[in-house]
Design a protein around this motif. Structure first.
Motif, PDB file in Angstrom:
ATOM      1  N   VAL A  37     -24.914  21.074 -16.076  1.00  0.00           N
ATOM      2  CA  VAL A  37     -24.281  19.766 -16.164  1.00  0.00           C
ATOM      3  C   VAL A  37     -25.345  18.749 -16.579  1.00  0.00           C
ATOM      4  CG1 VAL A  37     -22.542  20.304 -14.412  1.00  0.00           C
ATOM      5  CG2 VAL A  37     -24.678  19.222 -13.722  1.00  0.00           C
ATOM      6  N   THR A  38     -24.885  17.670 -17.175  1.00  0.00           N
ATOM      7  CA  THR A  38     -25.799  16.655 -17.688  1.00  0.00           C
ATOM      8  C   THR A  38     -25.412  15.274 -17.172  1.00  0.00           C
ATOM      9  OG1 THR A  38     -26.123  17.927 -19.721  1.00  0.00           O
ATOM     10  CG2 THR A  38     -26.767  15.612 -19.777  1.00  0.00           C
ATOM     11  N   ASP A  39     -26.400  14.549 -16.689  1.00  0.00           N
ATOM     12  CA  ASP A  39     -26.195  13.162 -16.288  1.00  0.00           C
ATOM     13  C   ASP A  39     -26.168  12.320 -17.558  1.00  0.00           C
ATOM     14  OD1 ASP A  39     -26.333  10.546 -15.427  1.00  0.00           O
ATOM     15  OD2 ASP A  39     -27.902  10.891 -13.945  1.00  0.00           O
ATOM     16  N   ALA A  40     -24.997  11.820 -17.914  1.00  0.00           N
ATOM     17  CA  ALA A  40     -24.852  11.084 -19.171  1.00  0.00           C
ATOM     18  C   ALA A  40     -25.712   9.828 -19.196  1.00  0.00           C
ATOM     19  CB  ALA A  40     -23.383  10.725 -19.393  1.00  0.00           C
ATOM     20  N   ALA A  41     -25.947   9.224 -18.041  1.00  0.00           N
ATOM     21  CA  ALA A  41     -26.714   7.982 -17.993  1.00  0.00           C
ATOM     22  C   ALA A  41     -28.196   8.203 -18.288  1.00  0.00           C
ATOM     23  CB  ALA A  41     -26.540   7.321 -16.632  1.00  0.00           C
ATOM     24  N   SER A  42     -28.776   9.246 -17.723  1.00  0.00           N
ATOM     25  CA  SER A  42     -30.217   9.480 -17.865  1.00  0.00           C
ATOM     26  C   SER A  42     -30.566  10.557 -18.878  1.00  0.00           C
ATOM     27  CB  SER A  42     -30.815   9.878 -16.511  1.00  0.00           C
ATOM     28  OG  SER A  42     -30.309  11.145 -16.096  1.00  0.00           O
ATOM     29  N   GLY A  43     -29.599  11.417 -19.208  1.00  0.00           N
ATOM     30  CA  GLY A  43     -29.868  12.536 -20.094  1.00  0.00           C
ATOM     31  C   GLY A  43     -30.474  13.734 -19.382  1.00  0.00           C
TER      32      GLY A  43
END
Length: 199
Positions: A37-43
Motif C-alpha cells: 500500500v502507498t501513502d498518497a500524501a507522502s509517497g
C-alpha cells in the motif's frame, strides 16, 4: 465523427483507471506474496509479505494514527496499521519493506511500533541505497516511520530526480502518459458535447 470522438474519450477514461489503482492506501492478503500500500500524501509505501496460517486475511492500510512511543515534537513521514482476522496466525515472521525514497539513503530510520495491547517497541535500521527500510515482525500493530535527516551522509544522497518511483521501482512515464491521454479524452468529449448542443 461524433461517435469516434466519444469512443476516444471513453477509451481514455478506461486507460486512466489503472493509474488510480497504483496508489491504493489499503489492501489485504492471505498468500506469501503479500501486498503493498502507498501513502498518497507522502509517497511512502509499505510492502508486507510472509507465510500465514488459517482462513482470513492480513490487512494493511495507511493510517492517521501515530504510535504512542513517537517522541514529542517528532513527526513521522508515514504511519501504517497492519491487522489480521481472528482465524489467521503468522507462520514465523513477516517481512516489512518501507519504501521511503532514495533521498534518504544512508540515513538512520526508526520504526516506532505500538501493539494492540498498548505495548511499544522500536526498530532501527539504515535506509538502503534503493530507499528502502526492511524489518521483520511477528506481531501486528501501528508502525510509524521516522527518518533522522541529520544522519544522511554528506554528499551521499541527493533528491531523486529520476523517473523512478521509490515505492514501486516503476517508471513514472507510463503514469504521465495515462494522465495525458485522460486529459485529451476529456477535452475531446467536451468538444463533442458542445457541438451537439450547438446543433
Amino acid at each position: 465523427m461524433k461517435k469516434l470522438v466519444t469512443a476516444i474519450a471513453a477509451a481514455a477514461m478506461m486507460l486512466a483507471l489503472p493509474g488510480v489503482a497504483m496508489a491504493a492506501e489499503s489492501s489485504q492478503f492471505n498468500s506469501p506474496a503479500g501486498t503493498m500500500v502507498t501513502d498518497a500524501a507522502s509517497g511512502v509505501a509499505l510492502s508486507v509479505s510472509g507465510n500465514i496460517i488459517g482462513d482470513g486475511y492480513i490487512h494493511v492500510e495507511v493510517t492517521d494514527k501515530v504510535a504512542s512511543n513517537v517522541p514529542e515534537g517528532v513527526t513521522p513521514i508515514a504511519s501504517f496499521e497492519v491487522t489480521k482476522d481472528d482465524g489467521v496466525e503468522i507462520d514465523g515472521q513477516l517481512s516489512f519493506v518501507f519504501s521511503v525514497g532514495t533521498q534518504y539513503a544512508g540515513a538512520t530510520a526508526t520504526i516506532y511500533i505500538e501493539h494492540d495491547g498498548g505495548a511499544t517497541e522500536t526498530q532501527t535500521a539504515t535506509v538502503a541505497a534503493d530507499g528502502t527500510i526492511t524489518i521483520a515482525v511477528d506481531e501486528l500493530s501501528v508502525f510509524s516511520v521516522v527518518i533522522d535527516e541529520s544522519t544522511i551522509p554528506a554528499g551521499g544522497a541527493t533528491i531523486d530526480t529520476s523517473a523512478t518511483s521509490p515505492q514501486t521501482n516503476a517508471t513514472v512515464a507510463p503514469v504521465a502518459m495515462v494522465t495525458t491521454v485522460a486529459v485529451l479524452g476529456a477535452g475531446a468529449a467536451a468538444v463533442a458535447l458542445r457541438k451537439k448542443v450547438n446543433e
